[in-house]
Design an enzyme around this catalytic site. Structure first.
Site, PDB file in Angstrom:
ATOM      1  N   TRP A 101       0.825  -1.136  -0.092  1.00 49.70           N
ATOM      2  CA  TRP A 101       0.181   0.016   0.022  1.00 49.70           C
ATOM      3  C   TRP A 101       1.097   1.277   0.166  1.00 49.70           C
ATOM      4  CZ3 TRP A 101      -4.349  -0.601  -2.107  1.00 49.70           C
ATOM      5  CH2 TRP A 101      -5.080  -1.979  -1.977  1.00 49.70           C
ATOM      6  N   ASP A 172      -2.115   6.518   6.364  1.00 51.57           N
ATOM      7  CA  ASP A 172      -3.080   5.901   5.955  1.00 51.57           C
ATOM      8  C   ASP A 172      -3.289   4.898   6.829  1.00 51.57           C
ATOM      9  OD1 ASP A 172      -4.709   4.222   4.569  1.00 51.57           O
ATOM     10  OD2 ASP A 172      -3.058   3.556   3.022  1.00 51.57           O
ATOM     11  N   LYS A 196     -13.199  -1.554   6.847  1.00 53.94           N
ATOM     12  CA  LYS A 196     -12.530  -2.459   7.750  1.00 53.94           C
ATOM     13  C   LYS A 196     -13.004  -2.171   9.206  1.00 53.94           C
ATOM     14  CE  LYS A 196      -8.946  -1.852   4.475  1.00 53.94           C
ATOM     15  NZ  LYS A 196      -8.850  -3.083   3.816  1.00 53.94           N
TER      16      LYS A 196
HETATM   17  N1  PMP Z   1      -4.453   1.327   2.170  1.00 48.81           N
HETATM   18  C1  PMP Z   1      -4.605   0.371   2.841  1.00 48.81           C
HETATM   19  C2  PMP Z   1      -3.662   0.360   3.926  1.00 48.81           C
HETATM   20  C3  PMP Z   1      -5.522  -0.672   2.432  1.00 48.81           C
HETATM   21  O1  PMP Z   1      -5.496  -1.487   3.194  1.00 48.81           O
HETATM   22  C4  PMP Z   1      -6.335  -0.581   1.324  1.00 48.81           C
HETATM   23  C5  PMP Z   1      -7.559  -1.479   1.215  1.00 48.81           C
HETATM   24  N2  PMP Z   1      -7.434  -2.454   1.365  1.00 48.81           N
HETATM   25  C6  PMP Z   1      -6.094   0.745   0.741  1.00 48.81           C
HETATM   26  C7  PMP Z   1      -5.252   1.641   0.925  1.00 48.81           C
HETATM   27  C8  PMP Z   1      -7.087   0.834  -0.770  1.00 48.81           C
HETATM   28  O2  PMP Z   1      -8.014   1.271  -0.477  1.00 48.81           O
HETATM   29  P1  PMP Z   1      -9.597   1.584  -0.981  1.00 48.81           P
HETATM   30  O3  PMP Z   1      -9.664   0.128  -1.684  1.00 48.81           O
HETATM   31  O4  PMP Z   1     -10.465   1.948  -0.050  1.00 48.81           O
HETATM   32  O5  PMP Z   1      -9.196   2.627  -2.271  1.00 48.81           O
END
Ligand code: PMP
Length: 360
Positions: A101, A172, A196
């Site tokens: 991420w 994030d 989550k």
């Molecule tokens: N950052 C993290 C730490 C995540 O776990 C996720 C999704 N699992 C995202 C970003 C991306 O999020 P989204 O699908 O809501 O755009």
């Protein structure tokens, strides 16, 4: 029958929240309508959104000098919104790279004509570590330092909030927000997808320190512009009304079950039990260094990957779902967010022990 759902997100929601939502789905507050059918400008819905924000602020003890925004586009949109709101072309920004991420956030930042400094990069450990405090430098000129406190895929979590000095810290918190108490004052900006620990997908919560407003590039779309969205109480356009309503219910559920201190204690106990079961077996393993193990996403592998499909099928039959690891890493991953009770973790541990006994 309800299963124990170990999905990384959208994730299991608290049963009392679902039951409350179900009970008022066709007639919300005596309106004769579902909350899904109410205008976002209607006073009862505005009150519902205000209550969701107020409860969230109370839970996290968000200081007055921060704005809480309800946006859309997921955390992924924030990978772009952060540089668009906080920089101009040619600026320096800093990132800590601890996994998939953070890598995506860094890649997106490179689209904005910035000097992107990766202050720490844990790829050498295959992202099984977090950088030691003091082992990396953040340029004093950086507009912000971005990091991912919990890497949802790798199951790697910072044991401490990094010290960025005077540089605004951007986090994030998608897979860690509301899992325990948080010192919001350490951050310039926090963002997190709701799916989550906060509710269903479709809602992204941004908590931004007011002095960081007013800097967005002119190309920033209004719905991603923190200043414009703050001025419009996050209703520049139609918000994800059902997700906002559910966030409120989830936030009240956390308060009713003892708040973030109690939640943190439960989450720590759940994680400790699962890691202890993995570590004490000769059959399962988790690759992450001990101090950086995630409380919420626990990846593990079986001694023989040829048994993965059988493990998953047996788990499903036992009411334990979504244990398959992320497609990029394989193996298993148990996500044990707030709504996963200790009983679910115990059921998983018991199933793992029995599988090891019969297959190990
Ligand atoms: N950052 C993290 C730490 C995540 O776990 C996720 C999704 N699992 C995202 C970003 C991306 O999020 P989204 O699908 O809501 O755009």
């Amino acid at each position: 029958m309800r299963v124990y759902n170990f999905s990384a997100g959208p994730a299991q929601l608290p049963l009392p929240v679902l039951e409350r939502a179900a009970s008022e789905l066709t007639d919300w507050g005596g309106s004769g309508m579902s909350v899904l059918e109410v205008s976002h400008r209607e006073k009862d819905f505005v009150a519902c959104a205000v209550d969701a924000e107020t409860t969230l602020r109370r839970l996290l003890a968000v200081p007055e000098s921060y704005r809480v925004l309800f946006l859309q586009g997921g955390a992924t949109a924030q990978f772009a919104a952060v540089p668009m709101n906080l920089t101009t072309a040619g600026d320096t920004v800093a990132y800590l790279n601890t996994g998939q991420w953070s890598t995506k956030a860094i890649k997106q930042a490179r689209a904005y004509d910035l000097d992107v400094v990766v202050s720490a990069d844990e790829s050498a450990s295959s992202y099984t570590t977090t950088p030691d405090p003091g082992s990396y430098e953040v340029p004093a000129t950086a507009r912000y330092l971005h990091y991912t406190p919990n890497e949802t895929i790798g199951g790697v979590e910072f044991p401490n909030v990094p010290d960025a000095g005077d540089v605004p810290l951007v986090g994030d918190l998608s897979s860690t927000i509301l899992s325990r108490p948080l010192d919001v004052g350490r951050f310039g900006l926090i963002y997190a997808g709701a799916q989550k620990n906060m509710g269903p997908s479709g809602l992204t919560v941004v908590i931004v320190r007011e002095d960081l407003l007013g800097r967005a590039r002119t190309i920033t779309p209004g719905v991603l512009d923190y200043t414009k969205m703050a001025a419009a109480n996050s209703m520049l356009n139609t918000p994800p009304t059902f997700s906002v309503y559910l966030l409120g219910l989830v936030a009240h559920w956390i308060e009713d079950t003892g708040g973030l201190t109690a939640m943190g204690e439960r989450n720590q106990a759940k994680a400790a039990a699962l890691y202890a079961a993995i570590d004490s077996s000769g059959f399962y393993s988790n690759p992450v260094e001990e101090r950086s193990r995630s409380w919420t996403n626990v990846p593990f592998t079986l001694a023989d990957p040829a048994l993965d499909a059988e493990f998953l099928a047996g788990a499903l039959a036992a009411g334990l779902t979504n244990l398959k690891g992320h497609r990029s890493v394989g193996g298993m991953r148990a996500s044990i967010y707030n709504a996963m009770p200790m009983e679910g973790v115990t059921a998983l541990i018991d199933y793992m022990a029995e599988f090891e006994r019969t297959h190990g």
